[in-house]
Design a protein around this motif. Structure first.
Motif, PDB file in Angstrom:
ATOM      1  N   ILE A 174     -54.907 -41.828  58.118  1.00  0.00           N
ATOM      2  CA  ILE A 174     -54.563 -43.358  58.221  1.00  0.00           C
ATOM      3  C   ILE A 174     -53.127 -43.487  58.104  1.00  0.00           C
ATOM      4  O   ILE A 174     -52.301 -44.418  58.918  1.00  0.00           O
ATOM      5  CB  ILE A 174     -55.407 -44.114  57.200  1.00  0.00           C
ATOM      6  CG1 ILE A 174     -56.799 -43.858  57.497  1.00  0.00           C
ATOM      7  CG2 ILE A 174     -54.740 -45.560  57.124  1.00  0.00           C
ATOM      8  CD1 ILE A 174     -57.720 -44.809  56.376  1.00  0.00           C
TER       9      ILE A 174
ATOM     10  N   ASN B 224     -56.928 -54.447  54.922  1.00  0.00           N
ATOM     11  CA  ASN B 224     -55.548 -54.420  54.761  1.00  0.00           C
ATOM     12  C   ASN B 224     -54.955 -53.987  53.309  1.00  0.00           C
ATOM     13  O   ASN B 224     -53.956 -54.501  52.905  1.00  0.00           O
ATOM     14  CB  ASN B 224     -54.907 -55.870  55.064  1.00  0.00           C
ATOM     15  CG  ASN B 224     -54.973 -55.972  56.639  1.00  0.00           C
ATOM     16  OD1 ASN B 224     -54.943 -55.253  57.569  1.00  0.00           O
ATOM     17  ND2 ASN B 224     -55.395 -57.212  56.996  1.00  0.00           N
TER      18      ASN B 224
ATOM     19  N   THR C 177     -57.668 -44.560  63.957  1.00  0.00           N
ATOM     20  CA  THR C 177     -57.757 -46.061  64.493  1.00  0.00           C
ATOM     21  C   THR C 177     -59.230 -46.529  64.490  1.00  0.00           C
ATOM     22  O   THR C 177     -60.054 -45.434  64.391  1.00  0.00           O
ATOM     23  CB  THR C 177     -57.000 -46.183  65.642  1.00  0.00           C
ATOM     24  OG1 THR C 177     -57.598 -45.408  66.574  1.00  0.00           O
ATOM     25  CG2 THR C 177     -55.464 -45.609  65.250  1.00  0.00           C
ATOM     26  N   ARG C 178     -59.407 -47.535  64.817  1.00  0.00           N
ATOM     27  CA  ARG C 178     -60.861 -47.909  65.256  1.00  0.00           C
ATOM     28  C   ARG C 178     -61.380 -47.414  66.649  1.00  0.00           C
ATOM     29  O   ARG C 178     -62.579 -47.191  66.601  1.00  0.00           O
ATOM     30  CB  ARG C 178     -60.622 -49.621  65.589  1.00  0.00           C
ATOM     31  CG  ARG C 178     -60.269 -50.421  64.265  1.00  0.00           C
ATOM     32  CD  ARG C 178     -60.271 -52.009  64.870  1.00  0.00           C
ATOM     33  NE  ARG C 178     -59.551 -52.882  63.628  1.00  0.00           N
ATOM     34  CZ  ARG C 178     -60.701 -53.324  62.759  1.00  0.00           C
ATOM     35  NH1 ARG C 178     -61.881 -52.960  62.714  1.00  0.00           N
ATOM     36  NH2 ARG C 178     -60.091 -53.896  61.739  1.00  0.00           N
ATOM     37  N   SER C 179     -60.257 -46.849  67.317  1.00  0.00           N
ATOM     38  CA  SER C 179     -61.059 -45.934  68.513  1.00  0.00           C
ATOM     39  C   SER C 179     -61.559 -44.986  68.018  1.00  0.00           C
ATOM     40  O   SER C 179     -62.598 -44.295  68.873  1.00  0.00           O
ATOM     41  CB  SER C 179     -59.667 -45.863  69.546  1.00  0.00           C
ATOM     42  OG  SER C 179     -59.145 -47.077  69.617  1.00  0.00           O
ATOM     43  N   ASN C 180     -61.228 -44.092  66.949  1.00  0.00           N
ATOM     44  CA  ASN C 180     -61.646 -42.746  66.885  1.00  0.00           C
ATOM     45  C   ASN C 180     -62.390 -42.623  65.291  1.00  0.00           C
ATOM     46  O   ASN C 180     -62.660 -41.756  64.889  1.00  0.00           O
ATOM     47  CB  ASN C 180     -60.697 -41.520  67.038  1.00  0.00           C
ATOM     48  CG  ASN C 180     -59.499 -41.743  66.059  1.00  0.00           C
ATOM     49  OD1 ASN C 180     -59.481 -42.654  65.285  1.00  0.00           O
ATOM     50  ND2 ASN C 180     -58.711 -40.933  65.783  1.00  0.00           N
ATOM     51  N   THR C 181     -62.701 -43.661  64.723  1.00  0.00           N
ATOM     52  CA  THR C 181     -63.463 -43.633  63.420  1.00  0.00           C
ATOM     53  C   THR C 181     -64.630 -42.921  63.398  1.00  0.00           C
ATOM     54  O   THR C 181     -64.985 -42.119  62.567  1.00  0.00           O
ATOM     55  CB  THR C 181     -63.380 -45.067  62.837  1.00  0.00           C
ATOM     56  OG1 THR C 181     -62.267 -45.905  62.842  1.00  0.00           O
ATOM     57  CG2 THR C 181     -63.958 -45.220  61.407  1.00  0.00           C
ATOM     58  N   LYS C 182     -65.302 -43.276  64.441  1.00  0.00           N
ATOM     59  CA  LYS C 182     -66.751 -42.839  64.662  1.00  0.00           C
ATOM     60  C   LYS C 182     -66.830 -41.516  64.971  1.00  0.00           C
ATOM     61  O   LYS C 182     -67.554 -40.484  64.235  1.00  0.00           O
ATOM     62  CB  LYS C 182     -67.591 -43.526  65.815  1.00  0.00           C
ATOM     63  CG  LYS C 182     -68.906 -43.105  65.996  1.00  0.00           C
ATOM     64  CD  LYS C 182     -69.619 -43.447  67.237  1.00  0.00           C
ATOM     65  CE  LYS C 182     -71.145 -43.110  67.500  1.00  0.00           C
ATOM     66  NZ  LYS C 182     -71.897 -43.833  68.536  1.00  0.00           N
TER      67      LYS C 182
ATOM     68  N   ASP D  71     -58.767 -49.883  54.458  1.00  0.00           N
ATOM     69  CA  ASP D  71     -57.659 -49.941  55.500  1.00  0.00           C
ATOM     70  C   ASP D  71     -58.202 -51.203  56.423  1.00  0.00           C
ATOM     71  O   ASP D  71     -57.096 -51.851  56.650  1.00  0.00           O
ATOM     72  CB  ASP D  71     -57.671 -48.835  56.165  1.00  0.00           C
ATOM     73  CG  ASP D  71     -56.499 -49.025  57.400  1.00  0.00           C
ATOM     74  OD1 ASP D  71     -55.386 -49.315  57.244  1.00  0.00           O
ATOM     75  OD2 ASP D  71     -56.919 -48.606  58.518  1.00  0.00           O
ATOM     76  N   ARG D  72     -59.460 -51.407  56.682  1.00  0.00           N
ATOM     77  CA  ARG D  72     -59.735 -52.565  57.107  1.00  0.00           C
ATOM     78  C   ARG D  72     -59.572 -54.008  56.590  1.00  0.00           C
ATOM     79  O   ARG D  72     -59.421 -54.773  57.131  1.00  0.00           O
ATOM     80  CB  ARG D  72     -61.572 -52.522  57.552  1.00  0.00           C
ATOM     81  CG  ARG D  72     -61.665 -51.339  58.423  1.00  0.00           C
ATOM     82  CD  ARG D  72     -61.159 -51.377  59.807  1.00  0.00           C
ATOM     83  NE  ARG D  72     -61.892 -50.232  60.782  1.00  0.00           N
ATOM     84  CZ  ARG D  72     -61.328 -49.328  61.137  1.00  0.00           C
ATOM     85  NH1 ARG D  72     -60.088 -49.061  60.444  1.00  0.00           N
ATOM     86  NH2 ARG D  72     -61.575 -48.451  61.758  1.00  0.00           N
TER      87      ARG D  72
ATOM     88  N   VAL E 122     -61.475 -45.920  54.658  1.00  0.00           N
ATOM     89  CA  VAL E 122     -61.424 -46.682  56.112  1.00  0.00           C
ATOM     90  C   VAL E 122     -61.652 -48.249  55.672  1.00  0.00           C
ATOM     91  O   VAL E 122     -61.167 -49.291  56.174  1.00  0.00           O
ATOM     92  CB  VAL E 122     -62.347 -46.043  57.166  1.00  0.00           C
ATOM     93  CG1 VAL E 122     -62.696 -47.233  58.227  1.00  0.00           C
ATOM     94  CG2 VAL E 122     -61.946 -44.733  57.466  1.00  0.00           C
TER      95      VAL E 122
ATOM     96  N   ASN F 218     -51.135 -42.691  61.287  1.00  0.00           N
ATOM     97  CA  ASN F 218     -51.823 -43.433  62.598  1.00  0.00           C
ATOM     98  C   ASN F 218     -52.676 -42.285  63.291  1.00  0.00           C
ATOM     99  O   ASN F 218     -52.856 -42.764  64.726  1.00  0.00           O
ATOM    100  CB  ASN F 218     -50.640 -43.705  63.444  1.00  0.00           C
ATOM    101  CG  ASN F 218     -50.067 -45.329  62.931  1.00  0.00           C
ATOM    102  OD1 ASN F 218     -50.807 -45.985  61.956  1.00  0.00           O
ATOM    103  ND2 ASN F 218     -49.037 -45.758  63.406  1.00  0.00           N
TER     104      ASN F 218
END
Length: 480
Positions: free
Chosen positions: A371, A445, A377-382, A442-443, A439, A374
């Motif tokens: 995190i 903030n 991200t939301r794109s590769n969390t899964k 982080d979501r 995560v 960087n």
């Protein structure tokens, strides 16, 4: 002519002897790992306590500014004031820039406002701001009153930006020229202007609104003919840093794009300063250490931090850990009757919780780092969740076989099967908690390094106990 040559050789020989003496002196001051020797530090301390400022000055004078900063950090807080007063002439901007934050604050408080102001005027804006930003408002006003108006205005402007932002960190000393210039015009300007900063790597090219439109490295300028327009040789693609960008994000930009310097712009896109790589290396080190300390709940973790601050930053997380430990204790109490009937459960419980806690900590550290860098991200969390699930399954299976076999030999095969299954379950849960808790913060903030360890520890301990004791009861090995 012969006499002159002989004199020159004698002079050179004397110079070599002085250099050799200096090196030998440094050998007395430093150990084999280039650290100040305890004997040297003791000698400086004794000269201070004897009120022999001349002797103190002579001892410290040969040191490099970074070594003088190290010397300050080796002294007690009470002695730093005496040392600062004894070597005021040696307190250059280089020394101040290398000082630990808490030590710097002690040093500033020990010196008169006029002496601090003199140091401030030698510093670049970002270092000057760092010197006085943590002082009381009254001390700040007293120091700034002694500073030249131009420097004072720059520092006061920087202090209006949030802490750890690009605006607070940036240097206002830079070279910016209009896009109408040629290479020859630029060279003449650099040679003729007396008020330019003395250290820079590139020149910023700006339009009539003072918006950066490109950069020219000095190597390009020196190698191009004089009649070439700057717009023909400048690099138009540049990384612009907003004044409100957090320093951690700034460091990531420098690392990602291999920057040496970058323009800082305000909300209107106007060039207001620059950041250079020497500033960023400190930030990278600070952020890395900060995340590691936050994961442990140790606060800033600085050995020079005041005792009260260290206490308050650590005790609140210990209290939070105490609360989460109650959850695990409640689970143990619920299965108290089963534990009384089979003492082996009490012997093996800590193993399940400990291994699960270590597995969760490993995954949490990887996630927090991803995190911070960087990489997550939301794109590769899964993808990360699935990856860590696979790792947890493999780790769980390996540990389950080892602990299950050992338990079967020492106790019973049934108990070995129970602890093996509990180990797999707990390591999987720990792995998922190590990813999902940071995560989630982080979501929201929130800094994922701050409180993740508390919740991950609670989950791994409580679920470890519950899985092991619950399976023991469910399998009929014991009853409640």
């Amino acid at each position: 002519m012969a006499d002159t040559d002989l004199q020159d050789r004698d002079t050179a020989h004397d110079g070599e002897e002085r250099v050799e003496e200096r090196v030998q002196g440094e050998g007395v001051q430093f150990d084999e790992e280039n650290r100040l020797r305890p004997e040297f530090v003791r000698a400086v301390r004794e000269s201070l306590r004897d009120d022999n400022e001349d002797s103190t000055y002579d001892l410290v004078e040969p040191l490099h500014p970074a070594d003088i900063a190290d010397l300050f950090e080796l002294f007690d807080r009470e002695d730093r004031a005496y040392l600062a007063n004894a070597i005021t002439d040696l307190m250059s901007s280089e020394v101040v820039a290398e000082l630990n934050d808490y030590v710097r604050e002690d040093m500033v408080e020990a010196l008169p406002a006029a002496a601090v102001a003199e140091i401030v005027e030698q510093l670049e804006t970002d270092d000057a701001v760092q010197l006085i930003e943590d002082l009381d408002e009254g001390d700040q006003r007293a120091i700034l009153a002694e500073v030249e108006p131009e420097d004072r205005a720059a520092i006061e402007s920087a202090l209006t930006y949030p802490e750890e932002s690009a605006g607070r960190l940036m240097q206002r000393e830079l070279v910016a020229v209009p896009e109408s210039m040629t290479v020859g015009d630029l060279i003449d300007y650099l040679r003729a202007a007396d008020d330019l900063t003395t250290e820079f790597w590139e020149v910023f090219v700006v339009d009539h609104r003072f918006h950066p439109v490109g950069t020219c490295q000095l190597s390009w300028v020196l190698r191009c003919p004089r009649d070439v327009a700057l717009t023909d040789v400048m690099k138009r693609d540049q990384t612009l840093i907003p004044t409100d960008m957090d320093q951690e994000e700034v460091a990531l930009r420098f690392q990602k794009y291999a920057l040496i310097s970058a323009a800082v712009v305000d909300d209107s896109g106007r060039l207001v300063g620059q950041l250079t790589v020497d500033d960023i290396t400190h930030i990278i080190a600070e952020e890395a250490g900060e995340d590691a300390l936050l994961l442990s709940g140790a606060g800033e973790g600085d050995i020079n931090e005041p005792l009260r601050d260290a206490y308050s930053s650590r005790v609140r997380w210990l209290i939070a850990n105490l609360g989460t430990a109650v959850v695990a204790s409640a689970i143990i109490a619920y299965f108290g009757a089963a534990i009384e009937k089979l003492v082996a459960l009490a012997v093996l419980m800590p193993i399940v919780a400990s291994i699960g806690g270590n597995a969760g900590t490993q995954t949490m550290a990887v996630t927090v780092r991803a995190i911070a860098m960087n990489q997550l991200t939301r794109s590769n969390t899964k993808r990360l969740v699935l990856r860590e699930l696979k790792v947890a399954l493999m780790n769980g299976a390996t540990i389950a076989v080892l602990i299950g076999a050992a338990t079967a030999v020492l106790f019973t095969p049934e108990l070995g099967a129970v602890i093996a299954a509990a180990m797999v379950i707990n390591i999987i849960i720990s792995g998922m908690a190590g990813v999902l808790v940071p995560v989630a913060f982080d979501r929201m903030n929130q800094d994922p390094a701050v409180a993740s360890s508390v919740f991950v520890t609670m989950i791994t301990d409580s679920m470890g106990f519950f899985a092991f004791l619950g399976l023991a009861v469910a399998s009929g090995l014991v009853s409640l």
